[in-house]
Design a protein around this motif. Structure first.
Motif, PDB file in Angstrom:
ATOM      1  N   ARG A  19       0.833  -1.217   0.000  1.00  0.00           N
ATOM      2  CA  ARG A  19       0.000   0.000   0.000  1.00  0.00           C
ATOM      3  C   ARG A  19       0.863   1.261   0.000  1.00  0.00           C
ATOM      4  NH1 ARG A  19      -4.450  -0.069   4.458  1.00  0.00           N
ATOM      5  NH2 ARG A  19      -4.770   1.983   3.549  1.00  0.00           N
ATOM      6  N   ILE A  20       1.949   1.238   0.762  1.00  0.00           N
ATOM      7  CA  ILE A  20       2.863   2.391   0.799  1.00  0.00           C
ATOM      8  C   ILE A  20       3.478   2.608  -0.574  1.00  0.00           C
ATOM      9  CG2 ILE A  20       5.072   3.234   1.722  1.00  0.00           C
ATOM     10  CD1 ILE A  20       4.297   1.714   4.361  1.00  0.00           C
ATOM     11  N   ALA A  22       2.365   1.689  -3.446  1.00  0.00           N
ATOM     12  CA  ALA A  22       1.348   2.162  -4.402  1.00  0.00           C
ATOM     13  C   ALA A  22       1.026   3.635  -4.163  1.00  0.00           C
ATOM     14  CB  ALA A  22       0.082   1.315  -4.278  1.00  0.00           C
ATOM     15  N   ARG A  23       0.912   4.018  -2.915  1.00  0.00           N
ATOM     16  CA  ARG A  23       0.572   5.418  -2.586  1.00  0.00           C
ATOM     17  C   ARG A  23       1.627   6.391  -3.079  1.00  0.00           C
ATOM     18  NH1 ARG A  23      -0.731   8.508   2.293  1.00  0.00           N
ATOM     19  NH2 ARG A  23      -0.578  10.656   1.596  1.00  0.00           N
ATOM     20  N   PHE A  24       2.898   6.048  -2.893  1.00  0.00           N
ATOM     21  CA  PHE A  24       3.978   6.971  -3.262  1.00  0.00           C
ATOM     22  C   PHE A  24       4.622   6.632  -4.606  1.00  0.00           C
ATOM     23  CE2 PHE A  24       3.512   7.350   1.323  1.00  0.00           C
ATOM     24  CZ  PHE A  24       3.419   8.718   1.457  1.00  0.00           C
ATOM     25  N   ASP A  44       4.358  13.566   4.887  1.00  0.00           N
ATOM     26  CA  ASP A  44       3.580  12.329   4.910  1.00  0.00           C
ATOM     27  C   ASP A  44       4.476  11.129   4.619  1.00  0.00           C
ATOM     28  OD1 ASP A  44       1.257  13.718   5.490  1.00  0.00           O
ATOM     29  OD2 ASP A  44       0.606  13.808   3.390  1.00  0.00           O
ATOM     30  N   ARG A 106      -1.604   2.270   8.848  1.00  0.00           N
ATOM     31  CA  ARG A 106      -2.903   2.330   8.145  1.00  0.00           C
ATOM     32  C   ARG A 106      -3.502   3.731   8.243  1.00  0.00           C
ATOM     33  NH1 ARG A 106      -4.125  -2.526  11.062  1.00  0.00           N
ATOM     34  NH2 ARG A 106      -3.527  -4.272   9.774  1.00  0.00           N
ATOM     35  N   LEU A 109      -1.803   6.189   5.981  1.00  0.00           N
ATOM     36  CA  LEU A 109      -2.095   5.968   4.565  1.00  0.00           C
ATOM     37  C   LEU A 109      -3.517   6.374   4.172  1.00  0.00           C
ATOM     38  CD1 LEU A 109      -0.348   2.518   4.039  1.00  0.00           C
ATOM     39  CD2 LEU A 109       0.387   4.749   3.145  1.00  0.00           C
ATOM     40  N   ASP A 110      -4.398   6.543   5.137  1.00  0.00           N
ATOM     41  CA  ASP A 110      -5.796   6.848   4.858  1.00  0.00           C
ATOM     42  C   ASP A 110      -6.033   8.354   4.920  1.00  0.00           C
ATOM     43  OD1 ASP A 110      -8.530   7.099   4.691  1.00  0.00           O
ATOM     44  OD2 ASP A 110      -8.967   5.763   6.374  1.00  0.00           O
ATOM     45  N   PRO A 111      -6.208   9.006   3.768  1.00  0.00           N
ATOM     46  CA  PRO A 111      -6.395  10.460   3.787  1.00  0.00           C
ATOM     47  C   PRO A 111      -7.703  10.895   4.448  1.00  0.00           C
ATOM     48  CG  PRO A 111      -6.726   9.597   1.578  1.00  0.00           C
ATOM     49  CD  PRO A 111      -6.259   8.448   2.429  1.00  0.00           C
TER      50      PRO A 111
END
Length: 161
Positions: A19-20, A22-24, A44, A106, A109-111
């Motif tokens: 997830r990290i 993918a996010r960045f 962030d 978590r 990662l959750d805006p």
């Protein structure tokens, strides 16, 4: 781990790592290098890298605690003694630590996570480390036309009071 106790828990680290990344849009090694090179560029990313590292560390501690407990349990008779229960307590504490750190990752990662908008977000922003000094650390600039008072003039002014 091959013992089966926390194979699903190890997946927690893997899932969060994915997830990290993918996010960045970077692999963890690349993201760590970017944060190391410019820690204030993306707060962030800096927070996520920090907490991911703490999560990985907690998972490692848990793995070792589980291995130690399993080694003792394999040699124990049917009754578990106090030292073995102590090892079980260490495993329990390690699980709690790992799970807590996973929750932080978590949340980071959750805006839309609670506390990331409105008044709570403003308070959180004030807690972030400053990028510069909080107070002036150098002498104030004096215009060239205004000479600094000499020590003799300063003493004379102090004595005249």
């Amino acid at each position: 781990m091959s013992d089966g106790i926390s194979d699903d828990a190890e997946d927690v680290v893997g899932v969060l790592t994915e997830r990290i990344e993918a996010r960045f849009a970077l692999g963890m090694d690349q993201l760590k290098a970017a944060v190391t090179a410019a820690p204030t560029a993306n707060p962030d990313a800096t927070d996520v890298v920090k907490w991911h590292g703490l999560l990985v560390q907690a998972q490692s501690v848990l793995d070792h605690a589980e291995d130690d407990l399993l080694a003792v349990l394999e040699t124990q008779p049917s009754e578990v003694d106090d030292p073995t229960m102590g090892l079980a307590d260490l495993v329990d504490a390690a699980v709690t630590t790992r799970d807590g750190r996973a929750m932080v990752v978590r949340w980071l990662l959750d805006p839309d996570a609670p506390g990331k908008t409105g008044l709570a977000a403003e308070r959180l922003a004030r807690l972030r480390p400053r990028t510069g000094p909080a107070v002036q650390t150098s002498a104030p600039h004096r215009p060239a036309a205004t000479p600094a008072p000499s020590a003799a003039a300063w003493r004379a002014g102090r004595l005249a009071r």
